[in-house]
Scaffold this motif. Structure first.
Motif, PDB file in Angstrom:
ATOM      1  N   TYR A 171     -25.967 -31.792  16.829  1.00 50.24           N
ATOM      2  CA  TYR A 171     -25.955 -30.343  16.978  1.00 50.24           C
ATOM      3  C   TYR A 171     -24.520 -29.836  17.043  1.00 50.24           C
ATOM      4  O   TYR A 171     -24.171 -28.823  16.409  1.00 50.24           O
ATOM      5  CB  TYR A 171     -26.687 -29.927  18.260  1.00 50.24           C
ATOM      6  CG  TYR A 171     -28.146 -30.277  18.342  1.00 50.24           C
ATOM      7  CD1 TYR A 171     -28.603 -31.577  18.104  1.00 50.24           C
ATOM      8  CD2 TYR A 171     -29.086 -29.323  18.699  1.00 50.24           C
ATOM      9  CE1 TYR A 171     -29.937 -31.897  18.203  1.00 50.24           C
ATOM     10  CE2 TYR A 171     -30.431 -29.635  18.807  1.00 50.24           C
ATOM     11  CZ  TYR A 171     -30.843 -30.923  18.551  1.00 50.24           C
ATOM     12  OH  TYR A 171     -32.166 -31.244  18.661  1.00 50.24           O
ATOM     13  N   GLN A 215     -31.642 -24.887  18.630  1.00 46.86           N
ATOM     14  CA  GLN A 215     -32.984 -25.221  18.152  1.00 46.86           C
ATOM     15  C   GLN A 215     -33.338 -24.372  16.937  1.00 46.86           C
ATOM     16  O   GLN A 215     -33.212 -23.146  16.969  1.00 46.86           O
ATOM     17  CB  GLN A 215     -34.024 -25.004  19.255  1.00 46.86           C
ATOM     18  CG  GLN A 215     -35.428 -25.455  18.868  1.00 46.86           C
ATOM     19  CD  GLN A 215     -36.422 -25.236  19.977  1.00 46.86           C
ATOM     20  OE1 GLN A 215     -36.114 -24.647  21.014  1.00 46.86           O
ATOM     21  NE2 GLN A 215     -37.648 -25.710  19.769  1.00 46.86           N
ATOM     22  N   LEU A 218     -27.449 -34.811  21.392  1.00 45.93           N
ATOM     23  CA  LEU A 218     -26.948 -33.504  20.970  1.00 45.93           C
ATOM     24  C   LEU A 218     -25.725 -33.581  20.053  1.00 45.93           C
ATOM     25  O   LEU A 218     -25.303 -32.557  19.519  1.00 45.93           O
ATOM     26  CB  LEU A 218     -26.585 -32.658  22.202  1.00 45.93           C
ATOM     27  CG  LEU A 218     -27.759 -32.115  23.013  1.00 45.93           C
ATOM     28  CD1 LEU A 218     -27.255 -31.463  24.289  1.00 45.93           C
ATOM     29  CD2 LEU A 218     -28.581 -31.125  22.200  1.00 45.93           C
ATOM     30  N   TRP A 230     -32.125 -25.516   8.599  1.00 47.56           N
ATOM     31  CA  TRP A 230     -31.355 -25.136   9.783  1.00 47.56           C
ATOM     32  C   TRP A 230     -30.036 -24.487   9.370  1.00 47.56           C
ATOM     33  O   TRP A 230     -29.628 -23.460   9.917  1.00 47.56           O
ATOM     34  CB  TRP A 230     -31.094 -26.368  10.644  1.00 47.56           C
ATOM     35  CG  TRP A 230     -30.815 -26.087  12.084  1.00 47.56           C
ATOM     36  CD1 TRP A 230     -30.312 -24.933  12.613  1.00 47.56           C
ATOM     37  CD2 TRP A 230     -31.034 -26.969  13.190  1.00 47.56           C
ATOM     38  NE1 TRP A 230     -30.189 -25.044  13.975  1.00 47.56           N
ATOM     39  CE2 TRP A 230     -30.624 -26.282  14.353  1.00 47.56           C
ATOM     40  CE3 TRP A 230     -31.500 -28.275  13.301  1.00 47.56           C
ATOM     41  CZ2 TRP A 230     -30.679 -26.862  15.621  1.00 47.56           C
ATOM     42  CZ3 TRP A 230     -31.568 -28.846  14.554  1.00 47.56           C
ATOM     43  CH2 TRP A 230     -31.172 -28.154  15.706  1.00 47.56           C
ATOM     44  N   GLN A 241     -22.845 -30.160  13.639  1.00 45.76           N
ATOM     45  CA  GLN A 241     -23.304 -29.094  12.752  1.00 45.76           C
ATOM     46  C   GLN A 241     -22.602 -27.780  13.084  1.00 45.76           C
ATOM     47  O   GLN A 241     -22.158 -27.045  12.185  1.00 45.76           O
ATOM     48  CB  GLN A 241     -24.822 -28.926  12.877  1.00 45.76           C
ATOM     49  CG  GLN A 241     -25.402 -27.810  12.028  1.00 45.76           C
ATOM     50  CD  GLN A 241     -26.919 -27.834  12.044  1.00 45.76           C
ATOM     51  OE1 GLN A 241     -27.553 -28.240  11.093  1.00 45.76           O
ATOM     52  NE2 GLN A 241     -27.519 -27.379  13.142  1.00 45.76           N
TER      53      GLN A 241
END
Length: 317
Positions: free
Chosen positions: A256, A164, A253, A194, A259
């Protein structure tokens, strides 16, 4: 005589006609006036380009803007701006639809310079801050975005940031060392802020200014990111715990994990052994059994920011 710092504000625009002039006015009202604005337009079809042209004609020494035929989206637009301006001492990211208070740039610059004195100018550094959440007419909805979204910016270690983000791009300032370390933001990165947060927490330092009054953050329904729902409202809690249908959590997800994978590939030889193990464990979560996933979450501290998110995370992971 000390040299003047090279301060650049970078802005990505797209159909910002209703808001852009007001934001530009707020930039030219800053207490800190030693800056230049570099804008990339991402294919606007409204009067955004005309507004940029008018302001550049008025301030040719302060504003540079360009457009091309590529539709990149905000993350890649800001990435291109960051790479193109890596020679600057400091970069500050600016959205087209907010309003900066007069001391916003001054405060951010002072924080970065204090950090450079403490950690060294070659250390990748990131400063961000809280903001005031407003409606489309700039009437306040919440005095603090961090409280509104139940975010604790002190929880900014790598294990937390993989799951997060707590850094809001429009509040962010970075030094040259971070711009060069981060490099071009990969297409697999979810957002530029991010990516910068992951790089800064792994190789440098992050500092959050708790003052929410530095930006009036406009929620108008067309934001790329941003929500008007309070994180700990009953509607939010009920939706988190009873959400059914749609893509499963693992599908949500996947960005995520992608990344994290590209982050590991980019910096594999520079991360510590502990950091490498942690990122690898996060990437491996979807391949583990139900029990093993929960053990990995507990072992490495892959937690979200507040209790209801973590209950939902543990129930659905």
């Amino acid at each position: 005589m000390a040299t003047q710092p090279d301060i650049r504000i970078v802005m990505a625009t797209y159909n910002g006609e209703p808001w852009l002039a007001e934001q530009l006015e707020s930039l030219f009202s800053q207490n800190e006036g030693r800056w230049k604005l570099v804008v990339r337009d991402d294919g606007s079809t409204d009067a955004t380009v005309k507004i940029l042209q008018r302001w550049q004609e008025k301030y040719p020494e302060r504003i540079t803007w360009y457009a091309d035929n590529r539709r990149l989206g905000p993350a890649r637009s800001f990435s291109e701006l960051m790479v193109a301006n890596q020679s600057a001492d400091y970069l500050f990211f600016c959205d087209q639809d907010d309003v900066w208070t007069a001391d916003k740039l001054e405060r951010g610059l002072a924080a970065l310079r204090e950090m450079e004195q403490r950690f060294g100018a070659e250390t990748p550094l990131l400063v961000h801050h809280d903001l005031t959440v407003c409606d489309r007419s700039l009437i306040p909805i919440a005095d603090s975005f961090l409280k509104f979204q139940a975010l604790d910016p002190a929880k900014n270690g790598l294990s937390r940031l993989l799951l997060q983000n707590v850094v809001t791009g429009c509040t962010t300032g970075i030094n040259r060392a971070l711009a060069r370390k981060a490099g071009a933001v990969p297409e697999s990165a979810i957002m530029h802020d991010w990516w910068l947060a992951l790089v800064a927490t792994s190789f440098g330092q992050i500092r959050c200014l708790r003052d929410p009054g530095l930006i009036r953050y406009r929620i108008h329904g067309g934001n790329t990111c941003g929500t008007a729902e309070r994180a700990l409202s009953w509607s939010h809690i009920r939706r988190r715990l009873t959400q059914k249908g749609g893509p499963g959590l693992q599908a949500l997800l996947r960005p995520y994990y992608r990344q994290a994978q590209v982050f590991l590939e980019r910096f594999r030889g520079e991360l510590s052994l502990q950091q490498t193990e942690l990122v690898q464990a996060f990437i491996a979560l979807p391949r583990k059994s139900w029990l093993a996933r929960r053990w990995t979450i507990l072992r490495y501290g892959f937690w979200k920011q507040e209790w209801i998110r973590n209950i939902a995370w543990l129930l659905r992971a």
